[in-house]
Enzyme design. Structure first.
Site, PDB file in Angstrom:
ATOM      1  N   CYS A 318       0.817  -1.211   0.000  1.00  0.00           N
ATOM      2  CA  CYS A 318       0.000   0.000   0.000  1.00  0.00           C
ATOM      3  C   CYS A 318       0.851   1.262   0.000  1.00  0.00           C
ATOM      4  CB  CYS A 318      -0.908   0.022   1.223  1.00  0.00           C
ATOM      5  SG  CYS A 318      -1.724  -1.532   1.473  1.00  0.00           S
TER       6      CYS A 318
HETATM    7  N1  PMP Z   1      -5.084  -3.145   7.491  1.00  0.00           N
HETATM    8  C1  PMP Z   1      -4.082  -4.029   7.371  1.00  0.00           C
HETATM    9  C2  PMP Z   1      -3.455  -4.575   8.616  1.00  0.00           C
HETATM   10  C3  PMP Z   1      -3.657  -4.441   6.102  1.00  0.00           C
HETATM   11  O1  PMP Z   1      -2.654  -5.321   5.979  1.00  0.00           O
HETATM   12  C4  PMP Z   1      -4.286  -3.901   4.957  1.00  0.00           C
HETATM   13  C5  PMP Z   1      -3.814  -4.289   3.572  1.00  0.00           C
HETATM   14  N2  PMP Z   1      -4.118  -5.612   3.265  1.00  0.00           N
HETATM   15  C6  PMP Z   1      -5.331  -2.986   5.150  1.00  0.00           C
HETATM   16  C7  PMP Z   1      -5.692  -2.617   6.421  1.00  0.00           C
HETATM   17  C8  PMP Z   1      -6.037  -2.357   3.961  1.00  0.00           C
HETATM   18  O2  PMP Z   1      -6.650  -3.314   3.179  1.00  0.00           O
HETATM   19  P1  PMP Z   1      -7.296  -2.917   1.765  1.00  0.00           P
HETATM   20  O3  PMP Z   1      -6.161  -2.377   0.943  1.00  0.00           O
HETATM   21  O4  PMP Z   1      -7.791  -4.226   1.269  1.00  0.00           O
HETATM   22  O5  PMP Z   1      -8.359  -1.934   1.991  1.00  0.00           O
END
Ligand code: PMP
Length: 385
Positions: A318
Site C-alpha cells: 500500500c
Molecule cells: N489493514 C491491514 C493490517 C492491512 O494489511 C491492509 C492491507 N491488506 C489494510 C488494512 C487495507 O486493506 P485494503 O487495501 O484491502 O483496503
C-alpha cells in the site's frame, strides 16, 4: 511460480468463486420490495451470519464495506465524529496500517488531538506507555491485532485492561491465521477483510459492538443499517460469507501447516550471513517470515527473485510507491539502511514445502551476487581481510 506475497493479495478460493458465480446473474437489489429483492436480501443475511460466526459476533453487529481501508476509516472517523462531545483525543499505535494512520491524520486536521503509542524493537506495543497517553478526553484507541509487515501479534486482552474508552482493532492480517474472537478480545470495533481469507477483493467488514455508535462516512440510501450507503455488492458479500465459512472450519489446521513451512523457511534464511529476523521471535503470525539482509536493497532482491519466479515484498504494498523506509520498520528502531534491506515472505493456503525449498536454493546466490556489487559489503570484506 512461487508466490509468497499473500499479505499483499490472495487468490480467491475456487469454492468461493463457485459460490459467487451463482449470484453474478442475480438481478435483485436487496432493498427492492419483490421476490428478487427478497432473495438478494437473504443472500446478504446468510453471508452476514457466516462472517459474524467466524469472529463470534451477532449478525446485526457486522457492517459490510468495500475493504479494510474503508472499515478502518468508518471505525476511526465514524466513531470520532459521532462521539466528539465525549472528548477529542484518540490514540493509535505507531505501526498501524497507513489507512489507520491517515484516518488519524485526517481527524487531526479537523480539530482532534492524536497520540501515537510506541512499540518495542520486536513491534510489541508498550502497554505502560499507552496507559500514560490515555487522558480524560480520550475517546478511542486503535491497535492492530497483528502486523502484516513484521508479523508481531499484540495481546489485545492485556491492552483492553488499560483501555476504558472505545477500542478498535484492525484484524485484517490476523483473521484466519490466529484466533479472532470479539468477545474474548473485548473490542468495540474490529476491521476484517475478505481477500485476506481468500474471498474476493473489494469487500470487507466492520464489527461494531451492539450499543456502540458511529456516523456513516458514505452517505446514501440508508443501506447497512444507515451506516454504509450504496447498493450492496451481493456476489462479493456472498463470496466473503463463503470464505468465512471455509476459514472457520479450516484455519487451525492451515495455520499449523503454514507455521511448519514458515519455520523451515526462516531457519534456512537465517543461515545466510548477516541476515536478521524482523518482528517478534515467537509471538508472530504463523505465515510471516520478515527478514533483513545487510548491505543490499530489498527492491534488488525482489527483482532478482522475480526473475526466478519467486514473488515476495519489501513491506506494505500500500505504501511501496513512496520509496520512504517503512514507518513500521522505523518504529521498531531500525536504521534506514537496515529497513531498506528487508523482505517479507508471506505464506498462504497454497504454499508448499517445494516452494520453500526452491526459495532456499535460489536466494543465497542472489544475496551473494548483490552483495558483491555493494560497495559497503566489499569495503567490509576488505577491512576484515
Ligand atoms: N489493514 C491491514 C493490517 C492491512 O494489511 C491492509 C492491507 N491488506 C489494510 C488494512 C487495507 O486493506 P485494503 O487495501 O484491502 O483496503
Amino acid at each position: 511460480m512461487v508466490y509468497l506475497d499473500y499479505v499483499a493479495g490472495c487468490p480467491v478460493d475456487r469454492r468461493v468463486i463457485d459460490e459467487m458465480l451463482k449470484y453474478f446473474e442475480h438481478p435483485g437489489n436487496p432493498s427492492s420490495v419483490h421476490s428478487k429483492g427478497f432473495e438478494a436480501r437473504k443472500i446478504i443475511d446468510d453471508a452476514r451470519s457466516k462472517v459474524a460466526e467466524l469472529i463470534n459476533a451477532s449478525p446485526s453487529e457486522i457492517v459490510f464495506t468495500s475493504g479494510a481501508t474503508e472499515s478502518n476509516n468508518l471505525a476511526i472517523i465514524g466513531y470520532a465524529m459521532r462521539n466528539k462531545r465525549k472528548g477529542n483525543h484518540i490514540v493509535v499505535s505507531a505501526i498501524e496500517h497507513i489507512s489507520v494512520i491517515n484516518s488519524a491524520k485526517f481527524l487531526q486536521k479537523n480539530g482532534f488531538d492524536v497520540s501515537y503509542a510506541p512499540v518495542d524493537r520486536h513491534g510489541k506495543l508498550k502497554i505502560d506507555e499507552l496507559e500514560k497517553l490515555i487522558k480524560k478526553d480520550t475517546i478511542l484507541v486503535s491497535i492492530q491485532h497483528a502486523n502484516p509487515e513484521i508479523g508481531t501479534i499484540q495481546n489485545i486482552q492485556e491492552i483492553r485492561e488499560v483501555v476504558e474508552c472505545a477500542l478498535h482493532v484492525d484484524a485484517t492480517a490476523s483473521l484466519g491465521k490466529i484466533e479472532v474472537d470479539v468477545e474474548k478480545m473485548g473490542v468495540d470495533l474490529l476491521t476484517i477483510s475478505s481477500n485476506d481469507i481468500y474471498g474476493p477483493r473489494g469487500v470487507g467488514g466492520l464489527y461494531i459492538r451492539s450499543g456502540v455508535r458511529v456516523n456513516p462516512i458514505i452517505i446514501g440510501g440508508g443501506q447497512e443499517n444507515g451506516l454504509r450507503g450504496g447498493t450492496e455488492n451481493v456476489a462479493g458479500i456472498a463470496g466473503f460469507g463463503k470464505a468465512s465459512e471455509i476459514t472457520k472450519r479450516e484455519w487451525k489446521d492451515e495455520s499449523e501447516r503454514m507455521e511448519k513451512l514458515r519455520d523451515r523457511l526462516l531457519n534456512g534464511l537465517l543461515k545466510i550471513e548477516e541476515t536478521y529476523l524482523n518482528g517478534h521471535p515467537t509471538e508472530r503470525l504463523p505465515n510471516n517470515a520478515s527478514v533483513r539482509f545487510s548491505y543490499i536493497e530489498g527492491e534488488s532482491i525482489l527483482l532478482s527473485m522475480d526473475m526466478e519466479n519467486i514473488q515476495a515484498s519489501t513491506g506494505s504494498a500500500c505504501t511501496s510507491k513512496t520509496l520512504q523506509p517503512s514507518h513500521v520498520l522505523m518504529a521498531i528502531g531500525l536504521k534506514h539502511e537496515e529497513a531498506h534491506g528487508s523482505v517479507v515472505f508471506s505464506l498462504g493456503r497454497w504454499s508448499s514445502q517445494q516452494d520453500i525449498d526452491y526459495v532456499l536454493e535460489k536466494l543465497p546466490p542472489i544475496v551473494e551476487r548483490l552483495r558483491m556489487m555493494s560497495p559497503l559489503y566489499v569495503k567490509k570484506k576488505k577491512g576484515g581481510e
